[in-house]
Design a protein around this motif. Structure first.
Motif, PDB file in Angstrom:
ATOM      1  N   SER A   1       9.797  -4.105  -4.210  1.00 62.29           N
ATOM      2  CA  SER A   1       8.757  -5.153  -4.356  1.00 62.29           C
ATOM      3  C   SER A   1       8.447  -5.826  -3.023  1.00 62.29           C
ATOM      4  O   SER A   1       8.394  -7.050  -2.920  1.00 62.29           O
ATOM      5  N   LEU A   2       8.255  -5.002  -2.006  1.00 60.51           N
ATOM      6  CA  LEU A   2       7.877  -5.479  -0.673  1.00 60.51           C
ATOM      7  C   LEU A   2       6.452  -5.024  -0.386  1.00 60.51           C
ATOM      8  O   LEU A   2       5.987  -4.037  -0.958  1.00 60.51           O
ATOM      9  N   SER A   3       5.795  -5.724   0.496  1.00 55.68           N
ATOM     10  CA  SER A   3       4.483  -5.242   0.924  1.00 55.68           C
ATOM     11  C   SER A   3       4.691  -4.033   1.830  1.00 55.68           C
ATOM     12  O   SER A   3       5.747  -3.878   2.460  1.00 55.68           O
ATOM     13  N   LEU A   4       3.703  -3.194   1.894  1.00 57.98           N
ATOM     14  CA  LEU A   4       3.759  -2.046   2.796  1.00 57.98           C
ATOM     15  C   LEU A   4       3.886  -2.517   4.238  1.00 57.98           C
ATOM     16  O   LEU A   4       4.602  -1.907   5.039  1.00 57.98           O
ATOM     17  N   GLU A   5       3.257  -3.626   4.560  1.00 54.79           N
ATOM     18  CA  GLU A   5       3.343  -4.196   5.907  1.00 54.79           C
ATOM     19  C   GLU A   5       4.777  -4.569   6.258  1.00 54.79           C
ATOM     20  O   GLU A   5       5.203  -4.437   7.400  1.00 54.79           O
ATOM     21  N   ALA A   6       5.533  -5.039   5.273  1.00 53.01           N
ATOM     22  CA  ALA A   6       6.924  -5.445   5.525  1.00 53.01           C
ATOM     23  C   ALA A   6       7.788  -4.261   5.941  1.00 53.01           C
ATOM     24  O   ALA A   6       8.735  -4.424   6.704  1.00 53.01           O
ATOM     25  N   VAL A   7       7.456  -3.074   5.453  1.00 57.71           N
ATOM     26  CA  VAL A   7       8.219  -1.891   5.831  1.00 57.71           C
ATOM     27  C   VAL A   7       7.987  -1.565   7.310  1.00 57.71           C
ATOM     28  O   VAL A   7       8.902  -1.145   8.009  1.00 57.71           O
ATOM     29  N   PHE A   8       6.776  -1.816   7.782  1.00 60.86           N
ATOM     30  CA  PHE A   8       6.411  -1.434   9.141  1.00 60.86           C
ATOM     31  C   PHE A   8       6.543  -2.549  10.175  1.00 60.86           C
ATOM     32  O   PHE A   8       6.775  -2.275  11.346  1.00 60.86           O
ATOM     33  N   PHE A   9       6.391  -3.800   9.771  1.00 58.92           N
ATOM     34  CA  PHE A   9       6.346  -4.896  10.739  1.00 58.92           C
ATOM     35  C   PHE A   9       7.470  -5.891  10.492  1.00 58.92           C
ATOM     36  O   PHE A   9       7.571  -6.492   9.432  1.00 58.92           O
ATOM     37  N   ALA A  10       8.296  -6.111  11.515  1.00 60.05           N
ATOM     38  CA  ALA A  10       9.481  -6.958  11.390  1.00 60.05           C
ATOM     39  C   ALA A  10       9.145  -8.382  10.976  1.00 60.05           C
ATOM     40  O   ALA A  10       9.843  -8.960  10.149  1.00 60.05           O
ATOM     41  N   ASN A  11       8.093  -8.968  11.534  1.00 62.68           N
ATOM     42  CA  ASN A  11       7.760 -10.353  11.189  1.00 62.68           C
ATOM     43  C   ASN A  11       7.496 -10.503   9.693  1.00 62.68           C
ATOM     44  O   ASN A  11       7.949 -11.460   9.072  1.00 62.68           O
ATOM     45  N   GLU A  12       6.769  -9.554   9.122  1.00 63.20           N
ATOM     46  CA  GLU A  12       6.510  -9.581   7.675  1.00 63.20           C
ATOM     47  C   GLU A  12       7.814  -9.430   6.896  1.00 63.20           C
ATOM     48  O   GLU A  12       8.052 -10.131   5.928  1.00 63.20           O
ATOM     49  N   LEU A  13       8.646  -8.510   7.344  1.00 62.78           N
ATOM     50  CA  LEU A  13       9.912  -8.251   6.663  1.00 62.78           C
ATOM     51  C   LEU A  13      10.815  -9.469   6.703  1.00 62.78           C
ATOM     52  O   LEU A  13      11.359  -9.892   5.685  1.00 62.78           O
ATOM     53  N   PHE A  14      10.980 -10.062   7.890  1.00 65.14           N
ATOM     54  CA  PHE A  14      11.845 -11.229   8.029  1.00 65.14           C
ATOM     55  C   PHE A  14      11.350 -12.382   7.170  1.00 65.14           C
ATOM     56  O   PHE A  14      12.142 -13.100   6.563  1.00 65.14           O
ATOM     57  N   GLU A  15      10.038 -12.561   7.116  1.00 66.58           N
ATOM     58  CA  GLU A  15       9.470 -13.632   6.304  1.00 66.58           C
ATOM     59  C   GLU A  15       9.776 -13.403   4.829  1.00 66.58           C
ATOM     60  O   GLU A  15      10.212 -14.317   4.122  1.00 66.58           O
ATOM     61  N   LEU A  16       9.584 -12.185   4.354  1.00 64.84           N
ATOM     62  CA  LEU A  16       9.817 -11.884   2.941  1.00 64.84           C
ATOM     63  C   LEU A  16      11.293 -11.966   2.548  1.00 64.84           C
ATOM     64  O   LEU A  16      11.621 -12.370   1.449  1.00 64.84           O
TER      65      LEU A  16
END
Length: 82
Positions: A58-73
């Motif tokens: 349940s992550l955005s596709l952007e979170a898989v590719f971009f660290a800032n999105e991942l860290f935020e989520l």
């Protein structure tokens, strides 16, 4: 140029959800070696595999590719500056 470290993102996702590389490869229906190659950045991660990961956790596709999105989520506030 900004370096996108998808392999590190995969490792963070896997560890955050307490999964082994074997469990990840089984979930993605790929070999362990292939998964390891994505995590070690020996192969580029196809969008189709990234999409499976994003859907499974349940992550955005952007979170898989971009660290800032991942860290935020994943609420990794202290690692945003890394």
């Amino acid at each position: 140029m900004i370096k996108i470290n998808v392999g590190k993102n995969l490792e963070i996702i896997r560890e955050h959800f307490n999964k082994s590389q074997t469990e990840m490869s089984n979930m993605l229906e790929i070999s362990l070696q292939r998964y390891n190659n994505y995590e070690k950045e020996r192969r580029r991660l196809p969008v189709e595999i990234a999409k499976k990961i994003s859907e499974e956790f349940s992550l955005s596709l952007e979170a898989v590719f971009f660290a800032n999105e991942l860290f935020e989520l994943l609420n990794f506030e202290d690692q945003k500056s890394a």
